[in-house]
Design an enzyme around this catalytic site. Structure first.
Site, short mmCIF file in Angstrom:
data_model
loop_
_atom_site.label_atom_id
_atom_site.label_comp_id
_atom_site.label_asym_id
_atom_site.label_seq_id
_atom_site.Cartn_x
_atom_site.Cartn_y
_atom_site.Cartn_z
N SER A 76 9.14 26.86 -35.42
CA SER A 76 8.09 26.11 -34.91
C SER A 76 6.74 26.55 -35.06
CB SER A 76 8.11 25.90 -33.32
OG SER A 76 7.04 25.24 -32.90
N SER A 77 5.70 26.17 -35.32
CA SER A 77 4.38 26.67 -35.74
C SER A 77 4.07 27.61 -34.48
CB SER A 77 3.29 25.78 -35.96
OG SER A 77 3.04 24.87 -34.86
N CYS A 78 4.49 27.40 -33.47
CA CYS A 78 4.05 28.21 -32.10
C CYS A 78 4.54 29.50 -32.29
CB CYS A 78 4.47 27.48 -30.75
SG CYS A 78 6.25 27.69 -30.46
N TYR A 87 9.30 30.16 -25.66
CA TYR A 87 10.04 29.42 -26.65
C TYR A 87 9.68 29.80 -27.96
CZ TYR A 87 10.69 25.10 -29.83
OH TYR A 87 10.96 24.25 -30.83
N LYS A 141 12.27 31.31 -31.01
CA LYS A 141 12.22 30.78 -32.39
C LYS A 141 11.94 31.78 -33.39
CE LYS A 141 12.80 27.05 -32.91
NZ LYS A 141 13.58 26.20 -32.78
N HIS A 174 5.23 15.56 -26.55
CA HIS A 174 4.27 16.43 -27.25
C HIS A 174 3.08 15.27 -27.07
CE1 HIS A 174 7.40 18.95 -28.95
NE2 HIS A 174 6.47 19.76 -28.90
#
Ligand code: GFB
Length: 321
Positions: free
Chosen positions: A112-114, A141, A145, A184
């Site tokens: 994920s881009s987070c 999270y 990831k 989201h």
């Protein structure tokens, strides 16, 4: 010539029922794949190494799309950090290890881009990973990831496994989660404007200030990119997957309003968190492999809302019509 995934391959989609997994299954079916393997949570708890190893031994997948996870928006992430870090770390560890033990030809892990630092230079390059502190609202999270990326790299380095990692931006599309507390922003806004129009309510609440900027990739584009990377990418570094185009939450809300409930007013609830000020991916490396996103946001919003309307009366995740 290394093995390349083909319609006869035994392909396991871990997380087949979710937003991403269902898009990958749709794409594989459309391409004539005849050995798509799936397992429900009741059949295999992906957090349990023994159950996962038993399933791999019995089903012998050749290719794995590891797209299962406990996911959610900013509210779910900030209120359920223990679930988000435990579930995701366990799922990544068990599936990657079983893929090694049972000689899977290739595995694609979806992050994920987070994972990138809160203040990372925008657009965010792959090299920005671990160069700064993470966004507090989804740190648990993000750590899970990042661990998934490092798992694939370690198995590649020590055992020569062809395990790759792709980092998608914010996603949306059919089979999304429309529950207002765990979803989201895009599906949440779609539902809010829909409900307000049906109820004749003239105002819709938007969390935060509306100033954060986000990038949105349609999940069918992501599925196309995942198949493309499974066929063409085997580098050790993770690779960003996105459109490279962002907009503010206010601009997104205005697009959703214009599509669903044009007369509605926006009300910004600044008691709710904004989260990361801006998240847009540098997709130079991805474009260099010959792939670019094809579904623009306006078309994607319209087709996703049409899917949402077509489900009315059926059970949409998080929203019993
Ligand atoms: O999509 P979202 O929940 O997650 O929030 P992130 C994006 C922005 O939309 C935030 C605002 O600034 C929210 O305050 N927003 C406005 C809303 N109205 C709403 C609403 O009704 N619901 C929601 N959910 N947001 C996610 C991570 O961060 O990014 C995930 O939490 C994942 O783990 C995903 O990594 C890619 O974009 O801030």
């Amino acid at each position: 010539m290394a093995n390349v995934i083909s319609p006869e391959s035994r392909v396991y989609v871990a997380g087949h029922a979710g937003l991403v997994g269902s898009a990958i299954v749709r794409r594989l079916q459309a391409d004539g794949f005849t050995n798509i393997l799936t397992a429900t949570r009741a059949q295999v708890d992906l957090r349990n190494q023994a159950e996962v190893a038993h399933w791999f031994k019995a089903n012998r997948p050749e290719y794995v799309f590891l797209v299962a996870g406990t996911v959610g928006g900013i509210m779910a992430n900030s209120t359920r950090p223990a679930e988000f870090i435990y579930d995701n770390m366990m799922m990544h560890g068990t599936v990657v290890n079983a893929a090694y033990e049972f000689s899977v030809t290739k595995l694609l892990y979806l992050g994920s881009s987070c994972i990138y630092p809160r203040e990372a230079t925008q657009p965010m390059k792959e090299e920005a990973l671990l160069t700064g502190t993470l966004e507090p609202t989804n740190e648990a999270y993000a750590i899970a990831k990042i661990a998934g990326i490092k798992l694939c790299q370690a198995y590649h380095r020590q055992y020569g496994c062809d395990f790759i990692s792709a980092m998608p931006t914010n996603l949306y599309g059919p089979q999304d989660n429309f529950d207002l507390t765990s979803s989201h922003v895009l599906p949440a806004l779609m539902r809010k404007f829909h409900d307000a129009r049906l109820a004749g309510v003239g105002e819709v609440e938007i969390w935060g200030t509306g100033t954060p900027r986000r990038e949105f990739l349609h999940v069918d584009d992501l599925a196309d990119a995942c198949l493309h990377l499974m066929r063409n990418y085997s580098d050790e570094s993770h690779i960003n997957v996105g459109t490279g185009i962002d907009l503010s939450i206010k601009e997104l809300a205005e697009k959703v309003r214009d599509l669903i409930h044009p007369s509605a007013e926006l009300r910004f609830d600044t008691s709710k968190p904004d989260g990361t000020p801006r998240k847009v991916l540098d997709v130079t490396r991805l474009n260099g492999t010959g792939w670019t996103a094809g579904i623009d946001l306006d078309s994607g919003l319209a087709s996703t809302y049409q899917w949402f309307l077509d489900q009315q009366g059926q059970n949409i995740r998080g929203f019993s019509a």
